[in-house]
Design a protein around this motif. Structure first.
Motif, PDB file in Angstrom:
ATOM      1  N   ARG A  71     -25.698  11.189   4.636  1.00  0.00           N
ATOM      2  CA  ARG A  71     -26.156  12.465   4.087  1.00  0.00           C
ATOM      3  C   ARG A  71     -25.714  13.620   4.964  1.00  0.00           C
ATOM      4  O   ARG A  71     -25.501  13.470   6.164  1.00  0.00           O
ATOM      5  CB  ARG A  71     -27.686  12.457   3.962  1.00  0.00           C
ATOM      6  CG  ARG A  71     -28.221  11.508   2.913  1.00  0.00           C
ATOM      7  CD  ARG A  71     -29.739  11.421   3.009  1.00  0.00           C
ATOM      8  NE  ARG A  71     -30.367  12.724   3.063  1.00  0.00           N
ATOM      9  CZ  ARG A  71     -31.144  13.243   2.108  1.00  0.00           C
ATOM     10  NH1 ARG A  71     -31.364  12.559   1.003  1.00  0.00           N
ATOM     11  NH2 ARG A  71     -31.701  14.412   2.275  1.00  0.00           N
ATOM     12  N   ALA A  72     -25.627  14.789   4.362  1.00  0.00           N
ATOM     13  CA  ALA A  72     -25.198  15.984   5.089  1.00  0.00           C
ATOM     14  C   ALA A  72     -26.172  16.355   6.192  1.00  0.00           C
ATOM     15  O   ALA A  72     -25.766  16.868   7.244  1.00  0.00           O
ATOM     16  CB  ALA A  72     -25.029  17.148   4.122  1.00  0.00           C
ATOM     17  N   ASP A  73     -27.459  16.112   5.963  1.00  0.00           N
ATOM     18  CA  ASP A  73     -28.460  16.443   6.984  1.00  0.00           C
ATOM     19  C   ASP A  73     -28.637  15.335   8.017  1.00  0.00           C
ATOM     20  O   ASP A  73     -29.429  15.452   8.949  1.00  0.00           O
ATOM     21  CB  ASP A  73     -29.807  16.781   6.344  1.00  0.00           C
ATOM     22  CG  ASP A  73     -30.376  15.655   5.491  1.00  0.00           C
ATOM     23  OD1 ASP A  73     -29.751  14.569   5.449  1.00  0.00           O
ATOM     24  OD2 ASP A  73     -31.440  15.859   4.864  1.00  0.00           O
ATOM     25  N   GLY A  74     -27.902  14.240   7.856  1.00  0.00           N
ATOM     26  CA  GLY A  74     -27.936  13.161   8.835  1.00  0.00           C
ATOM     27  C   GLY A  74     -29.214  12.356   8.871  1.00  0.00           C
ATOM     28  O   GLY A  74     -29.455  11.625   9.835  1.00  0.00           O
ATOM     29  N   VAL A  75     -30.034  12.441   7.824  1.00  0.00           N
ATOM     30  CA  VAL A  75     -31.287  11.694   7.839  1.00  0.00           C
ATOM     31  C   VAL A  75     -31.031  10.230   7.488  1.00  0.00           C
ATOM     32  O   VAL A  75     -30.153   9.911   6.679  1.00  0.00           O
ATOM     33  CB  VAL A  75     -32.329  12.298   6.870  1.00  0.00           C
ATOM     34  CG1 VAL A  75     -31.939  12.068   5.413  1.00  0.00           C
ATOM     35  CG2 VAL A  75     -33.714  11.743   7.154  1.00  0.00           C
ATOM     36  N   ILE A  76     -31.760   9.352   8.165  1.00  0.00           N
ATOM     37  CA  ILE A  76     -31.648   7.925   7.894  1.00  0.00           C
ATOM     38  C   ILE A  76     -33.016   7.297   8.115  1.00  0.00           C
ATOM     39  O   ILE A  76     -33.835   7.814   8.880  1.00  0.00           O
ATOM     40  CB  ILE A  76     -30.581   7.272   8.804  1.00  0.00           C
ATOM     41  CG1 ILE A  76     -30.208   5.874   8.300  1.00  0.00           C
ATOM     42  CG2 ILE A  76     -31.055   7.199  10.259  1.00  0.00           C
ATOM     43  CD1 ILE A  76     -28.984   5.276   8.987  1.00  0.00           C
ATOM     44  N   LEU A  77     -33.256   6.189   7.439  1.00  0.00           N
ATOM     45  CA  LEU A  77     -34.524   5.484   7.569  1.00  0.00           C
ATOM     46  C   LEU A  77     -34.282   4.236   8.418  1.00  0.00           C
ATOM     47  O   LEU A  77     -33.734   3.242   7.938  1.00  0.00           O
ATOM     48  CB  LEU A  77     -35.068   5.106   6.187  1.00  0.00           C
ATOM     49  CG  LEU A  77     -36.552   4.759   6.083  1.00  0.00           C
ATOM     50  CD1 LEU A  77     -37.410   5.972   6.421  1.00  0.00           C
ATOM     51  CD2 LEU A  77     -36.882   4.257   4.679  1.00  0.00           C
ATOM     52  N   TRP A  78     -34.650   4.318   9.714  1.00  0.00           N
ATOM     53  CA  TRP A  78     -34.493   3.194  10.617  1.00  0.00           C
ATOM     54  C   TRP A  78     -35.733   2.302  10.545  1.00  0.00           C
ATOM     55  O   TRP A  78     -36.824   2.780  10.209  1.00  0.00           O
ATOM     56  CB  TRP A  78     -34.367   3.657  12.064  1.00  0.00           C
ATOM     57  CG  TRP A  78     -33.139   4.411  12.467  1.00  0.00           C
ATOM     58  CD1 TRP A  78     -33.079   5.684  12.937  1.00  0.00           C
ATOM     59  CD2 TRP A  78     -31.782   3.924  12.502  1.00  0.00           C
ATOM     60  NE1 TRP A  78     -31.785   6.032  13.263  1.00  0.00           N
ATOM     61  CE2 TRP A  78     -30.969   4.968  12.995  1.00  0.00           C
ATOM     62  CE3 TRP A  78     -31.186   2.699  12.154  1.00  0.00           C
ATOM     63  CZ2 TRP A  78     -29.586   4.818  13.151  1.00  0.00           C
ATOM     64  CZ3 TRP A  78     -29.817   2.554  12.313  1.00  0.00           C
ATOM     65  CH2 TRP A  78     -29.038   3.608  12.801  1.00  0.00           C
ATOM     66  N   ASP A  79     -35.584   1.018  10.891  1.00  0.00           N
ATOM     67  CA  ASP A  79     -36.772   0.176  11.076  1.00  0.00           C
ATOM     68  C   ASP A  79     -37.381   0.474  12.447  1.00  0.00           C
ATOM     69  O   ASP A  79     -38.597   0.481  12.612  1.00  0.00           O
ATOM     70  CB  ASP A  79     -36.452  -1.310  10.921  1.00  0.00           C
ATOM     71  CG  ASP A  79     -35.293  -1.773  11.788  1.00  0.00           C
ATOM     72  OD1 ASP A  79     -34.582  -0.921  12.353  1.00  0.00           O
ATOM     73  OD2 ASP A  79     -35.089  -2.993  11.891  1.00  0.00           O
ATOM     74  N   TYR A  80     -36.513   0.749  13.416  1.00  0.00           N
ATOM     75  CA  TYR A  80     -36.940   1.242  14.719  1.00  0.00           C
ATOM     76  C   TYR A  80     -35.727   1.892  15.367  1.00  0.00           C
ATOM     77  O   TYR A  80     -34.578   1.670  14.956  1.00  0.00           O
ATOM     78  CB  TYR A  80     -37.499   0.116  15.609  1.00  0.00           C
ATOM     79  CG  TYR A  80     -36.464  -0.869  16.110  1.00  0.00           C
ATOM     80  CD1 TYR A  80     -35.907  -0.737  17.391  1.00  0.00           C
ATOM     81  CD2 TYR A  80     -36.042  -1.933  15.308  1.00  0.00           C
ATOM     82  CE1 TYR A  80     -34.948  -1.644  17.849  1.00  0.00           C
ATOM     83  CE2 TYR A  80     -35.094  -2.834  15.764  1.00  0.00           C
ATOM     84  CZ  TYR A  80     -34.550  -2.684  17.029  1.00  0.00           C
ATOM     85  OH  TYR A  80     -33.597  -3.562  17.480  1.00  0.00           O
ATOM     86  N   HIS A  81     -35.981   2.709  16.366  1.00  0.00           N
ATOM     87  CA  HIS A  81     -34.887   3.343  17.090  1.00  0.00           C
ATOM     88  C   HIS A  81     -35.288   3.441  18.560  1.00  0.00           C
ATOM     89  O   HIS A  81     -36.483   3.423  18.885  1.00  0.00           O
ATOM     90  CB  HIS A  81     -34.590   4.728  16.520  1.00  0.00           C
ATOM     91  CG  HIS A  81     -33.319   5.336  17.050  1.00  0.00           C
ATOM     92  ND1 HIS A  81     -32.152   4.634  17.157  1.00  0.00           N
ATOM     93  CD2 HIS A  81     -33.043   6.601  17.516  1.00  0.00           C
ATOM     94  CE1 HIS A  81     -31.214   5.416  17.657  1.00  0.00           C
ATOM     95  NE2 HIS A  81     -31.721   6.594  17.890  1.00  0.00           N
ATOM     96  N   VAL A  82     -34.287   3.506  19.440  1.00  0.00           N
ATOM     97  CA  VAL A  82     -34.556   3.578  20.874  1.00  0.00           C
ATOM     98  C   VAL A  82     -33.710   4.685  21.488  1.00  0.00           C
ATOM     99  O   VAL A  82     -32.507   4.772  21.223  1.00  0.00           O
ATOM    100  CB  VAL A  82     -34.236   2.241  21.589  1.00  0.00           C
ATOM    101  CG1 VAL A  82     -34.703   2.301  23.045  1.00  0.00           C
ATOM    102  CG2 VAL A  82     -34.899   1.069  20.870  1.00  0.00           C
ATOM    103  N   ILE A  83     -34.349   5.525  22.293  1.00  0.00           N
ATOM    104  CA  ILE A  83     -33.660   6.617  22.970  1.00  0.00           C
ATOM    105  C   ILE A  83     -34.098   6.651  24.435  1.00  0.00           C
ATOM    106  O   ILE A  83     -35.034   5.954  24.834  1.00  0.00           O
ATOM    107  CB  ILE A  83     -33.949   7.984  22.315  1.00  0.00           C
ATOM    108  CG1 ILE A  83     -35.448   8.308  22.395  1.00  0.00           C
ATOM    109  CG2 ILE A  83     -33.472   8.005  20.868  1.00  0.00           C
ATOM    110  CD1 ILE A  83     -35.809   9.704  21.891  1.00  0.00           C
ATOM    111  N   CYS A  84     -33.427   7.472  25.212  1.00  0.00           N
ATOM    112  CA  CYS A  84     -33.801   7.686  26.611  1.00  0.00           C
ATOM    113  C   CYS A  84     -34.142   9.156  26.808  1.00  0.00           C
ATOM    114  O   CYS A  84     -33.441  10.033  26.296  1.00  0.00           O
ATOM    115  CB  CYS A  84     -32.646   7.285  27.524  1.00  0.00           C
ATOM    116  SG  CYS A  84     -32.890   7.693  29.277  1.00  0.00           S
ATOM    117  N   VAL A  85     -35.221   9.415  27.527  1.00  0.00           N
ATOM    118  CA  VAL A  85     -35.595  10.784  27.886  1.00  0.00           C
ATOM    119  C   VAL A  85     -35.546  10.914  29.400  1.00  0.00           C
ATOM    120  O   VAL A  85     -36.098  10.072  30.117  1.00  0.00           O
ATOM    121  CB  VAL A  85     -36.996  11.156  27.365  1.00  0.00           C
ATOM    122  CG1 VAL A  85     -37.427  12.523  27.912  1.00  0.00           C
ATOM    123  CG2 VAL A  85     -37.013  11.184  25.843  1.00  0.00           C
TER     124      VAL A  85
END
Length: 222
Positions: A71-85
């Motif tokens: 999608r143009a807005d980059g939205v996606i439905l993940w089951d889970y996601h992992v990031i670093c802060v």
């Protein structure tokens, strides 16, 4: 065991320099944390880094500005996601390192929250996002994954695995990903405790918070 090859300039890390395996975000972040520590971008022991597992009981979390979206807005439905802060002390800007994001890399936490999490966007309750915040040194010590969650009932891969060997924890554990990615509404702290720092830094699986508490948590950790 071979690990991702990286090419870094001092205090500079570009997402394109990192080996990234789609749908293996927890492993991508594991090696990202190690590289941030070894390159001098983060504290050598990772004391300023935190790993965030994002999910909910329904395994349906919408996030915007994700590269995997069509999608143009980059939205996606993940089951889970992992990031670093990366938490910056002395009033510095906290940073989000998300290898799957189309935003700047790294991205200021406030920008990431407003553009990717979009807490002002009204969602049905089944899409509410919860965040498990784990101190990186604990994550790097305890985390393990044999990738069993990426195989179907017949043992076939649902997504091609990384080329290196599965991650084995320092204590010998071969798989505990479920302990991090399983997040329930009952786990969420309704109010951040006074001893928040010890709670986050001292617990193997960290703490679970709601999206409205995300920025406050990093402003309060000592």
């Amino acid at each position: 065991m071979t690990t991702p090859e990286l090419h870094l300039q001092p205090n500079c890390l570009d997402a394109s320099d990192l080996d990234h395996t789609p749908f293996y975000c927890e492993e991508n972040v594991y090696f990202l944390c190690k590289k941030l520590c070894s390159s001098g971008i983060a504290d050598a022991h990772g004391s300023d880094l935190f790993v965030l597992f994002i999910s909910n009981e329904n395994k349906q979390i919408p996030l915007w500005h994700q590269k995997a979206s069509n999608r143009a807005d980059g939205v996606i439905l993940w089951d889970y996601h992992v990031i670093c802060v990366q938490r910056k002390k002395d009033g510095g800007t906290h940073l989000v390192w998300d290898l799957d994001s189309s935003l700047t890399f790294p991205c200021p936490l406030a920008t990431y929250v407003s553009e990717t999490v979009r807490p002002s966007f009204q969602l049905f309750s089944e899409f509410k996002r919860f965040f498990r915040v784990v101190h990186a040194p604990l994550f790097l010590h305890h985390f393990a994954s044999d990738r069993r969650h990426m195989k179907d009932s017949e043992g076939n891969w649902t997504a091609h695995p990384p080329p290196y060997e599965p991650i084995v924890a320092e204590d010998g554990s071969v798989h505990n990903l479920n302990e991090y990615m399983e997040i329930h509404a009952g786990d969420v702290l309704m109010n951040l405790p006074q001893d928040l720092t010890s709670a986050v830094l001292g617990q193997k699986h960290g703490v679970v918070i709601g999206e409205a508490q995300l920025e406050e948590l990093f402003s309060r950790i000592a």
